[in-house]
Design a protein around this motif. Structure first.
Motif, PDB file in Angstrom:
ATOM      1  N   ILE A  71       1.371  15.375  -8.508  1.00 54.83           N
ATOM      2  CA  ILE A  71       2.708  15.012  -8.968  1.00 54.83           C
ATOM      3  C   ILE A  71       3.517  16.288  -9.176  1.00 54.83           C
ATOM      4  CG2 ILE A  71       4.045  13.789 -10.723  1.00 54.83           C
ATOM      5  CD1 ILE A  71       1.539  12.164 -11.374  1.00 54.83           C
ATOM      6  N   ASN A  72       4.546  16.470  -8.373  1.00 52.04           N
ATOM      7  CA  ASN A  72       5.341  17.686  -8.430  1.00 52.04           C
ATOM      8  C   ASN A  72       6.827  17.357  -8.418  1.00 52.04           C
ATOM      9  OD1 ASN A  72       3.201  19.939  -8.030  1.00 52.04           O
ATOM     10  ND2 ASN A  72       2.717  18.449  -6.434  1.00 52.04           N
ATOM     11  N   VAL A  73       7.622  18.332  -8.837  1.00 51.24           N
ATOM     12  CA  VAL A  73       9.074  18.180  -8.855  1.00 51.24           C
ATOM     13  C   VAL A  73       9.675  19.272  -7.978  1.00 51.24           C
ATOM     14  CG1 VAL A  73       9.321  19.546 -10.976  1.00 51.24           C
ATOM     15  CG2 VAL A  73      11.104  17.910 -10.353  1.00 51.24           C
ATOM     16  N   VAL A  74      10.762  18.951  -7.273  1.00 54.89           N
ATOM     17  CA  VAL A  74      11.361  19.909  -6.354  1.00 54.89           C
ATOM     18  C   VAL A  74      12.846  20.089  -6.620  1.00 54.89           C
ATOM     19  CG1 VAL A  74       9.666  19.421  -4.548  1.00 54.89           C
ATOM     20  CG2 VAL A  74      11.838  18.164  -4.571  1.00 54.89           C
ATOM     21  N   ASP A  75      13.343  21.261  -6.226  1.00 58.47           N
ATOM     22  CA  ASP A  75      14.763  21.579  -6.250  1.00 58.47           C
ATOM     23  C   ASP A  75      15.226  21.709  -4.806  1.00 58.47           C
ATOM     24  OD1 ASP A  75      17.311  22.638  -6.533  1.00 58.47           O
ATOM     25  OD2 ASP A  75      16.588  24.657  -7.033  1.00 58.47           O
ATOM     26  N   PRO A  76      16.064  20.790  -4.325  1.00 55.67           N
ATOM     27  CA  PRO A  76      16.537  20.898  -2.947  1.00 55.67           C
ATOM     28  C   PRO A  76      17.439  22.110  -2.720  1.00 55.67           C
ATOM     29  CG  PRO A  76      16.860  18.675  -3.820  1.00 55.67           C
ATOM     30  CD  PRO A  76      16.530  19.559  -4.970  1.00 55.67           C
ATOM     31  N   GLY A 102      -2.283  17.840   0.393  1.00 54.99           N
ATOM     32  CA  GLY A 102      -3.540  17.108   0.356  1.00 54.99           C
ATOM     33  C   GLY A 102      -4.103  17.012  -1.047  1.00 54.99           C
ATOM     34  N   ARG A 103      -5.322  16.509  -1.137  1.00 57.72           N
ATOM     35  CA  ARG A 103      -5.962  16.282  -2.439  1.00 57.72           C
ATOM     36  C   ARG A 103      -6.164  17.574  -3.217  1.00 57.72           C
ATOM     37  NH1 ARG A 103      -8.468  11.577  -3.512  1.00 57.72           N
ATOM     38  NH2 ARG A 103     -10.038  12.642  -4.757  1.00 57.72           N
ATOM     39  N   GLU A 104      -6.276  18.692  -2.515  1.00 59.92           N
ATOM     40  CA  GLU A 104      -6.466  19.979  -3.185  1.00 59.92           C
ATOM     41  C   GLU A 104      -5.142  20.698  -3.413  1.00 59.92           C
ATOM     42  OE1 GLU A 104      -9.445  20.575  -4.318  1.00 59.92           O
ATOM     43  OE2 GLU A 104     -10.028  18.694  -3.343  1.00 59.92           O
ATOM     44  N   GLY A 105      -4.047  20.025  -3.164  1.00 62.32           N
ATOM     45  CA  GLY A 105      -2.736  20.629  -3.338  1.00 62.32           C
ATOM     46  C   GLY A 105      -2.359  20.788  -4.797  1.00 62.32           C
ATOM     47  N   PRO A 106      -1.224  21.432  -5.051  1.00 63.32           N
ATOM     48  CA  PRO A 106      -0.798  21.685  -6.436  1.00 63.32           C
ATOM     49  C   PRO A 106      -0.357  20.419  -7.135  1.00 63.32           C
ATOM     50  CG  PRO A 106       0.942  22.276  -4.915  1.00 63.32           C
ATOM     51  CD  PRO A 106      -0.244  21.915  -4.069  1.00 63.32           C
ATOM     52  N   THR A 107      -0.307  20.482  -8.438  1.00 63.46           N
ATOM     53  CA  THR A 107       0.258  19.391  -9.238  1.00 63.46           C
ATOM     54  C   THR A 107       0.927  19.999 -10.457  1.00 63.46           C
ATOM     55  OG1 THR A 107      -0.166  17.177 -10.138  1.00 63.46           O
ATOM     56  CG2 THR A 107      -1.764  18.895 -10.682  1.00 63.46           C
ATOM     57  N   GLY A 108       1.985  19.341 -10.928  1.00 63.58           N
ATOM     58  CA  GLY A 108       2.708  19.831 -12.089  1.00 63.58           C
ATOM     59  C   GLY A 108       3.573  21.042 -11.822  1.00 63.58           C
ATOM     60  N   THR A 109       3.988  21.244 -10.567  1.00 63.01           N
ATOM     61  CA  THR A 109       4.782  22.422 -10.215  1.00 63.01           C
ATOM     62  C   THR A 109       6.248  22.070  -9.995  1.00 63.01           C
ATOM     63  OG1 THR A 109       4.431  22.191  -7.825  1.00 63.01           O
ATOM     64  CG2 THR A 109       2.769  23.430  -9.071  1.00 63.01           C
ATOM     65  N   PHE A 110       7.097  23.093 -10.077  1.00 62.86           N
ATOM     66  CA  PHE A 110       8.534  22.975  -9.815  1.00 62.86           C
ATOM     67  C   PHE A 110       8.824  23.922  -8.657  1.00 62.86           C
ATOM     68  CE2 PHE A 110      12.969  23.190 -12.099  1.00 62.86           C
ATOM     69  CZ  PHE A 110      13.534  22.474 -11.066  1.00 62.86           C
ATOM     70  N   THR A 111       9.207  23.380  -7.501  1.00 67.63           N
ATOM     71  CA  THR A 111       9.264  24.151  -6.272  1.00 67.63           C
ATOM     72  C   THR A 111      10.574  23.963  -5.533  1.00 67.63           C
ATOM     73  OG1 THR A 111       6.875  23.849  -6.058  1.00 67.63           O
ATOM     74  CG2 THR A 111       8.043  24.648  -4.122  1.00 67.63           C
ATOM     75  N   GLN A 137       4.357  16.057 -17.605  1.00 69.97           N
ATOM     76  CA  GLN A 137       3.601  15.137 -18.453  1.00 69.97           C
ATOM     77  C   GLN A 137       2.737  14.189 -17.612  1.00 69.97           C
ATOM     78  OE1 GLN A 137       3.810  14.752 -22.242  1.00 69.97           O
ATOM     79  NE2 GLN A 137       4.076  16.879 -21.617  1.00 69.97           N
ATOM     80  N   TYR A 138       3.324  13.624 -16.569  1.00 71.84           N
ATOM     81  CA  TYR A 138       2.565  12.728 -15.696  1.00 71.84           C
ATOM     82  C   TYR A 138       1.464  13.483 -14.960  1.00 71.84           C
ATOM     83  CZ  TYR A 138       5.610   8.652 -16.284  1.00 71.84           C
ATOM     84  OH  TYR A 138       6.285   7.572 -16.799  1.00 71.84           O
ATOM     85  N   ALA A 139       1.753  14.702 -14.540  1.00 70.81           N
ATOM     86  CA  ALA A 139       0.749  15.482 -13.817  1.00 70.81           C
ATOM     87  C   ALA A 139      -0.474  15.744 -14.690  1.00 70.81           C
ATOM     88  CB  ALA A 139       1.357  16.801 -13.337  1.00 70.81           C
ATOM     89  N   ARG A 140      -0.244  16.025 -15.962  1.00 67.91           N
ATOM     90  CA  ARG A 140      -1.358  16.271 -16.879  1.00 67.91           C
ATOM     91  C   ARG A 140      -2.120  14.997 -17.179  1.00 67.91           C
ATOM     92  NH1 ARG A 140       1.269  19.199 -21.854  1.00 67.91           N
ATOM     93  NH2 ARG A 140      -0.848  18.982 -22.676  1.00 67.91           N
ATOM     94  N   HIS A 188       0.865  -1.186   0.000  1.00 73.44           N
ATOM     95  CA  HIS A 188       0.000   0.000   0.000  1.00 73.44           C
ATOM     96  C   HIS A 188       0.897   1.229   0.000  1.00 73.44           C
ATOM     97  CE1 HIS A 188      -3.095   2.925   1.081  1.00 73.44           C
ATOM     98  NE2 HIS A 188      -2.262   3.377   1.992  1.00 73.44           N
ATOM     99  N   LEU A 189       0.538   2.241  -0.782  1.00 75.08           N
ATOM    100  CA  LEU A 189       1.377   3.434  -0.848  1.00 75.08           C
ATOM    101  C   LEU A 189       0.535   4.676  -1.125  1.00 75.08           C
ATOM    102  CD1 LEU A 189       4.381   4.271  -0.708  1.00 75.08           C
ATOM    103  CD2 LEU A 189       4.402   4.216  -3.208  1.00 75.08           C
ATOM    104  N   ASP A 190       0.832   5.737  -0.365  1.00 72.16           N
ATOM    105  CA  ASP A 190       0.176   7.027  -0.581  1.00 72.16           C
ATOM    106  C   ASP A 190       1.114   8.046  -1.211  1.00 72.16           C
ATOM    107  OD1 ASP A 190      -2.378   6.415   0.866  1.00 72.16           O
ATOM    108  OD2 ASP A 190      -0.993   6.207   2.564  1.00 72.16           O
ATOM    109  N   VAL A 191       2.380   8.024  -0.805  1.00 74.24           N
ATOM    110  CA  VAL A 191       3.346   9.027  -1.266  1.00 74.24           C
ATOM    111  C   VAL A 191       4.614   8.339  -1.768  1.00 74.24           C
ATOM    112  CG1 VAL A 191       4.731  11.044  -0.635  1.00 74.24           C
ATOM    113  CG2 VAL A 191       2.487  10.690   0.428  1.00 74.24           C
ATOM    114  N   LEU A 192       5.004   8.677  -2.988  1.00 68.62           N
ATOM    115  CA  LEU A 192       6.250   8.185  -3.568  1.00 68.62           C
ATOM    116  C   LEU A 192       7.186   9.361  -3.753  1.00 68.62           C
ATOM    117  CD1 LEU A 192       8.131   6.198  -5.066  1.00 68.62           C
ATOM    118  CD2 LEU A 192       6.819   6.697  -7.150  1.00 68.62           C
ATOM    119  N   VAL A 193       8.384   9.277  -3.173  1.00 72.68           N
ATOM    120  CA  VAL A 193       9.402  10.305  -3.358  1.00 72.68           C
ATOM    121  C   VAL A 193      10.548   9.697  -4.165  1.00 72.68           C
ATOM    122  CG1 VAL A 193      10.963  11.950  -2.261  1.00 72.68           C
ATOM    123  CG2 VAL A 193       8.776  11.379  -1.156  1.00 72.68           C
TER     124      VAL A 193
END
Length: 227
Positions: free
Chosen positions: A175-180, A210-219, A165-168, A69-74
């Motif tokens: 599905i988001n991407v981050v810069d550490p 949460g479910r209303e959070g952003p998707t497809g962002t670079f943060t 692409q995956y976010a769309r 079972h999985l909710d969050v994949l990093v």
């Protein structure tokens, strides 16, 4: 309880993100290629361990069966590759880096996708870099503009585009991407100016949306990263 899996989390950014998410109440799976190091890290964190090599299909499939079972994949696992002068970089050098930094996240997401879609709040966080941003690497005020690393930089650019692409294509997930940011880790010989805690700020924040959070962002930790 939210179940979270972090690839490459036996050390560095992945380990610190796991520590912080355990503290936030997540049931964390430390996923690592090195079974001994991964099991020790998980024990130190009070997390679970699963052996997972992002470059190996059988390893990833076995990890899916173990986690269940999985909710969050990093997707954190990544390598720097060789430090050759640019004229000496070969296609094989790029292929080696892409196998972990690009094909790895695709392989892991593809395998875990049924579990994520079955979650009430499926989230994916891809860990890229400011070195994957054309705007950042062309800004003379940023340290990234001085880096020449074709394999690593282009692999992170690819991961950014894959994220959008995956976010769309998968609007049910976040599905988001981050810069550490420039963080002191083994990847850069601990030369980074940020601590691993600072470097995981965006990772942790995006893992907790949460479910209303952003998707497809670079943060990044200071907000939106220019593409």
């Amino acid at each position: 309880m939210t179940t979270t899996l972090i690839t490459g989390s036996n050390k560095g950014l992945g380990f610190e993100a796991a520590r912080r998410l355990v503290a936030e109440g997540h049931d964390v799976w430390v996923a690592a290629r090195d079974a001994e190091a991964g099991a020790k890290a998980a024990a130190d964190l009070g997390a679970s361990f699963v052996q997972l090599d992002v470059t190996d299909d059988a390893s990833v499939v076995a990890a899916v069966a173990t986690v269940g079972h999985l909710d969050v994949l990093v997707n954190n696992a990544g390598i720097a590759g060789s430090h050759k002068d640019v004229p000496d970089v070969t296609a094989d050098d790029l292929r080696h880096v892409y196998e972990t930094n690009v094909f790895g996240p695709v392989r892991v997401l593809h395998a875990f996708l049924p579990l994520l879609l079955a979650s009430d709040n499926g989230v994916v966080v891809n860990v890229a870099s400011g070195l994957g941003s054309q705007a950042v690497t062309h800004d003379p005020d940023r340290v990234e503009s001085s880096v020449l690393a074709p394999a690593y930089c282009s692999s992170k650019s690819a991961l950014v585009m894959l994220t959008t692409q995956y976010a769309r294509a998968l609007p049910a997930l976040r599905i988001n991407v981050v810069d550490p940011g420039y963080t002191a880790t083994d990847l850069n010989g601990n030369s980074g100016t940020q601590t691993v805690t600072e470097g995981t700020d965006a990772m942790v924040a995006m893992a907790m949306i949460g479910r209303e959070g952003p998707t497809g962002t670079f943060t990044g930790r200071d907000g939106t990263v220019p593409w």
